[in-house]
Scaffold this active site. Structure first.
Site, mmCIF file in Angstrom:
data_model
loop_
_atom_site.group_PDB
_atom_site.id
_atom_site.type_symbol
_atom_site.label_atom_id
_atom_site.label_comp_id
_atom_site.label_asym_id
_atom_site.label_seq_id
_atom_site.Cartn_x
_atom_site.Cartn_y
_atom_site.Cartn_z
ATOM 1 N N THR A 46 0.824 -1.210 0.000
ATOM 2 C CA THR A 46 0.000 0.000 0.000
ATOM 3 C C THR A 46 0.856 1.256 0.000
ATOM 4 O O THR A 46 0.596 2.201 -0.756
ATOM 5 C CB THR A 46 -0.910 0.007 1.243
ATOM 6 O OG1 THR A 46 -1.705 -1.172 1.252
ATOM 7 C CG2 THR A 46 -1.810 1.229 1.255
ATOM 8 N N TYR A 109 -12.939 -3.905 -3.057
ATOM 9 C CA TYR A 109 -14.037 -3.465 -3.931
ATOM 10 C C TYR A 109 -15.058 -4.561 -4.224
ATOM 11 O O TYR A 109 -16.209 -4.443 -3.811
ATOM 12 C CB TYR A 109 -13.529 -2.861 -5.250
ATOM 13 C CG TYR A 109 -14.666 -2.265 -6.065
ATOM 14 C CD1 TYR A 109 -15.302 -1.105 -5.622
ATOM 15 C CD2 TYR A 109 -15.134 -2.872 -7.210
ATOM 16 C CE1 TYR A 109 -16.367 -0.570 -6.331
ATOM 17 C CE2 TYR A 109 -16.190 -2.359 -7.929
ATOM 18 C CZ TYR A 109 -16.808 -1.204 -7.488
ATOM 19 O OH TYR A 109 -17.865 -0.680 -8.187
ATOM 20 N N TYR A 135 -2.635 -10.135 4.241
ATOM 21 C CA TYR A 135 -2.694 -8.746 4.699
ATOM 22 C C TYR A 135 -4.145 -8.416 5.004
ATOM 23 O O TYR A 135 -4.964 -8.306 4.095
ATOM 24 C CB TYR A 135 -2.113 -7.830 3.624
ATOM 25 C CG TYR A 135 -2.049 -6.364 3.968
ATOM 26 C CD1 TYR A 135 -2.222 -5.883 5.264
ATOM 27 C CD2 TYR A 135 -1.792 -5.422 2.968
ATOM 28 C CE1 TYR A 135 -2.159 -4.539 5.554
ATOM 29 C CE2 TYR A 135 -1.709 -4.066 3.253
ATOM 30 C CZ TYR A 135 -1.897 -3.636 4.538
ATOM 31 O OH TYR A 135 -1.832 -2.289 4.827
ATOM 32 N N ARG A 140 -9.127 -0.347 4.483
ATOM 33 C CA ARG A 140 -8.844 0.020 3.099
ATOM 34 C C ARG A 140 -9.537 -0.890 2.100
ATOM 35 O O ARG A 140 -9.700 -0.494 0.927
ATOM 36 C CB ARG A 140 -7.334 0.004 2.844
ATOM 37 C CG ARG A 140 -6.578 1.051 3.650
ATOM 38 C CD ARG A 140 -5.144 1.221 3.176
ATOM 39 N NE ARG A 140 -5.072 2.042 1.983
ATOM 40 C CZ ARG A 140 -4.350 3.170 1.874
ATOM 41 N NH1 ARG A 140 -3.646 3.612 2.900
ATOM 42 N NH2 ARG A 140 -4.329 3.836 0.748
ATOM 43 N N LYS A 164 -0.166 -9.965 8.113
ATOM 44 C CA LYS A 164 0.039 -8.570 8.502
ATOM 45 C C LYS A 164 -1.314 -8.072 8.989
ATOM 46 O O LYS A 164 -2.266 -7.955 8.223
ATOM 47 C CB LYS A 164 0.529 -7.725 7.323
ATOM 48 C CG LYS A 164 0.654 -6.234 7.654
ATOM 49 C CD LYS A 164 1.048 -5.414 6.436
ATOM 50 C CE LYS A 164 1.086 -3.923 6.774
ATOM 51 N NZ LYS A 164 1.421 -3.086 5.583
ATOM 52 N N ILE A 206 5.298 -4.716 9.925
ATOM 53 C CA ILE A 206 5.518 -4.240 8.557
ATOM 54 C C ILE A 206 5.131 -2.775 8.593
ATOM 55 O O ILE A 206 3.964 -2.426 8.720
ATOM 56 C CB ILE A 206 4.713 -5.053 7.537
ATOM 57 C CG1 ILE A 206 5.248 -6.497 7.525
ATOM 58 C CG2 ILE A 206 4.798 -4.436 6.152
ATOM 59 C CD1 ILE A 206 4.493 -7.440 6.605
#
Length: 294
Positions: A46, A109, A135, A140, A164, A206
């Protein structure tokens, strides 16, 4: 099949004034991170603005990072996508380039059911041999890998080794750790939660902060692993005001501003991200000075 322990940097991607990738500057950033004690490089996540890199740029940045780092520390390639086939393609290319592991974000999405998440991640991981870190970043992506799904993936897919965790939900993270074993790798995806996740069996972080403070971020983890719990806690708390400033606007807007304030000359951002608002930049600069990196 451990990937790394400690502080891995979610590396920014430097751009020229025309918006193209600045590979010469990228090499400088990689060398500075290694010299600063960073334990791993995470390329095309990201923070790297991977969403605005073309597939060709994406794979080339990974290849370039692997080539420059040259086995000195692990390179983990961000190859996740909301299209399973695209993620498989990027993952295979990263493995062929010599990446030490993959970072796979939840599909954004279009989302998925928990069964869809299982099948998505399993198919990607089974297309390669290298370790895969999932992740989990619902803020997000609009998707959460539930603890039961994460544990099932870990137990049933050999090269899925950890996560993560950017959920910001310590109770959920703890529930996950109760379902796995000591080999599972839990990395904090939030710089303000490094020590809390280490306390439930985490392997490190991370980190966005590592872009501008690699030695200090490494030290938070290393103190914990060395048994200096008070020291790790002290360094975590000392960094909190700077971390808040680094997330006062959407990542990686502030960290790129911070890098440029430090003279790194990493360039601007690709739209739809824009340069940091002046009032927030002033706070960021103030906190960087207080932290001692400016």
């Amino acid at each position: 099949m451990a990937v790394f322990q400690g502080a891995g940097v979610a590396l920014i991607t430097p751009f020229h004034a025309d918006g193209s990738v600045n590979y010469e500057k990228l090499a400088e950033l990689l060398e500075e991170q290694i010299a600063g004690g960073t334990d791993a490089i995470i390329a095309c996540g990201t923070t790297a603005e991977a969403a605005t890199l073309s597939e060709e740029e994406h794979s080339e940045v990974i290849r370039y990072c692997v080539r420059v780092v040259n086995h000195r520390i692990p390179v983990i390639a961000g190859t996740g996508s909301n299209c399973t086939a695209t993620a498989v393609k990027l993952s295979r290319e990263a493995e062929a380039a010599g990446a030490d592991g993959l970072l796979l974000v939840t599909p954004y999405y279009n989302k998925a059911t928990q069964d869809g998440l299982f099948r998505h991640f399993a198919q990607i991981a089974e297309s390669v041999r290298i370790p895969c870190i999932l992740y989990n970043v619902p803020s997000r992506t609009g998707m959460t890998i539930l603890p039961e799904t994460m544990a099932r993936l870990y137990h049933e897919v050999e090269n899925i080794v950890g996560v993560k965790d950017a959920t910001g939900n310590i109770a959920m993270s703890s529930a996950l750790m109760a379902l796995v074993d000591e080999r599972f790798e839990l990395f904090s995806g939030n710089d303000d939660e490094i020590v809390p996740l280490l306390s439930i069996g985490g392997s490190g972080v991370i980190s966005v902060l590592s872009n501008i403070a690699p030695r200090q971020t490494h030290e938070i983890c290393q103190r914990w692993f060395d048994g200096d719990i008070a020291g790790a806690r002290r360094e975590q708390l000392r960094a909190l005001p700077l971390i808040r400033a680094l997330f006062s606007e959407v990542n990686p807007i502030p960290v790129k501003a911070a890098a440029n304030l430090m003279g790194m000359e990493v360039g601007s951002l690709r739209l739809p991200l824009t340069d940091m608002e002046e009032k927030n930049r002033e706070v960021l600069e103030k906190e960087m000075k207080k932290y001692g990196i400016l």
